[in-house]
Write a protein that holds these residues in place. Structure first.
Motif, mmCIF file in Angstrom:
data_model
loop_
_atom_site.group_PDB
_atom_site.id
_atom_site.type_symbol
_atom_site.label_atom_id
_atom_site.label_comp_id
_atom_site.label_asym_id
_atom_site.label_seq_id
_atom_site.Cartn_x
_atom_site.Cartn_y
_atom_site.Cartn_z
ATOM 1 N N UNK A 1 0.846 -1.202 0.000
ATOM 2 C CA UNK A 1 0.000 0.000 0.000
ATOM 3 C C UNK A 1 0.878 1.247 0.000
ATOM 4 N N UNK A 2 0.597 2.169 -0.907
ATOM 5 C CA UNK A 2 1.349 3.422 -0.979
ATOM 6 C C UNK A 2 0.800 4.455 -0.004
ATOM 7 N N UNK B 1 -2.500 1.626 -4.320
ATOM 8 C CA UNK B 1 -1.322 0.807 -4.555
ATOM 9 C C UNK B 1 -1.185 0.520 -6.038
ATOM 10 N N UNK B 2 0.021 0.624 -6.540
ATOM 11 C CA UNK B 2 0.331 0.302 -7.940
ATOM 12 C C UNK B 2 -0.647 0.934 -8.913
ATOM 13 N N UNK B 3 -0.960 2.207 -8.703
ATOM 14 C CA UNK B 3 -1.850 2.917 -9.614
ATOM 15 C C UNK B 3 -3.314 2.566 -9.480
ATOM 16 N N UNK B 4 -3.680 1.761 -8.475
ATOM 17 C CA UNK B 4 -5.056 1.335 -8.265
ATOM 18 C C UNK B 4 -5.548 1.833 -6.916
ATOM 19 N N UNK C 1 0.119 7.540 5.041
ATOM 20 C CA UNK C 1 1.056 7.213 3.974
ATOM 21 C C UNK C 1 2.056 6.169 4.457
ATOM 22 N N UNK C 2 2.447 5.297 3.544
ATOM 23 C CA UNK C 2 3.497 4.332 3.807
ATOM 24 C C UNK C 2 4.829 5.092 3.824
ATOM 25 N N UNK D 1 3.047 10.968 -6.682
ATOM 26 C CA UNK D 1 1.842 11.409 -5.972
ATOM 27 C C UNK D 1 2.210 12.488 -4.962
ATOM 28 N N UNK D 2 1.394 13.550 -4.935
ATOM 29 C CA UNK D 2 1.632 14.655 -4.018
ATOM 30 C C UNK D 2 0.493 14.703 -2.998
#
Length: 253
Positions: free
Chosen positions: A164-165, A178-181, A210-211, A234-235
């Protein structure tokens, strides 16, 4: 025969407040200050590592507050807890959370001495019962989730937490990015935060986590806010409320 030391951890985001507690504890040589923490995330790790008998804890701190910290600890392995706060409106909630006492800042020495008398009496009663060491419950517990199962159509997708981002509140639910999803997870941000390892995930806004491993850059903005840039570009906004906790966790001066 000497009195066994009471191992204590002090938790307050204000250095002067921790100094005040140290000064008050100087009159109680039976207390060994095993650690000091400036935020609840560090305190969570310290308590798991040091297994203190007593935690003297502030309530309002950047990121996780004192009550949230207690909810993340195994109920059967909690140290004795004393809240120290500048505000009296949280006292009832503190005692509902199992606190032994509630102190108001600035610390009054006579009132503090009475509190320590109660702590000594409570620990003496506990010592009369043969129980496993406090740390065994910590060792047996699995405190943080490693995976989420997300319903996607007619099936469940298993998502590793490490993938997870970032996480954003979406009404009463959250979206795991995550990964654009972005996957919708039917739980609140508050509940999700309570299940995640604070050493891995950082709250940067009332609606965003945030990770930490995904953070690439930090850009200060006006009025105390900042911008977090992830490795994928990503900002995200870091609000002033969570700035101090983030600075500490990211090693910023």
């Amino acid at each position: 025969m000497s009195t066994p030391a009471i191992r204590a951890v002090l938790v307050d985001d204000e250095v002067l407040a921790r100094l005040s507690l140290r000064q008050a504890l100087a009159a109680h040589p039976q207390v060994d200050i095993a650690g000091e923490c400036g935020n609840a995330a560090d305190a969570l790790q310290a308590i798991r590592l040091l297994h203190p008998d007593l935690v003297i804890l502030d309530i309002q701190m950047p990121g996780m507050n004192g009550f949230e910290l207690l909810r993340r600890l195994p109920a059967d392995a909690l140290p004795l807890v004393v809240f120290a706060s500048a505000f009296d409106q949280h006292a009832l909630q503190a005692f509902d959370a199992g606190a032994v006492d509630y102190l108001l800042k600035p610390i009054d020495q006579a009132r503090f001495d009475l509190c320590m008398q109660r702590i000594g009496q409570r620990l003496h009663r506990l010592s009369q019962h043969a129980t496993p060491p406090r740390h065994t419950a910590f060792a047996a517990a699995e405190p943080f989730v490693q995976r989420f199962s997300i319903r996607v159509g007619e099936h469940l997708r298993v998502v590793r937490v490490e993938d997870i981002d970032w996480i954003a509140a979406d009404g009463n639910y959250v979206r795991l990015h995550l990964a654009g999803t972005a996957l919708l997870h039917r739980d609140t941000l508050k509940n999700v935060e309570a299940t995640l390892d604070p050493a891995r995930f950082l709250r940067i806004h009332r609606s965003t986590m945030v990770n930490i491993d995904r953070i690439k850059e930090w850009h200060p903005l006006f009025h105390g806010d900042a911008e977090i840039v992830l490795h994928d570009g990503t900002r995200l906004t870091l609000s002033r409320r969570f700035r101090d906790g983030a600075r500490h966790r990211l090693g910023l001066r």
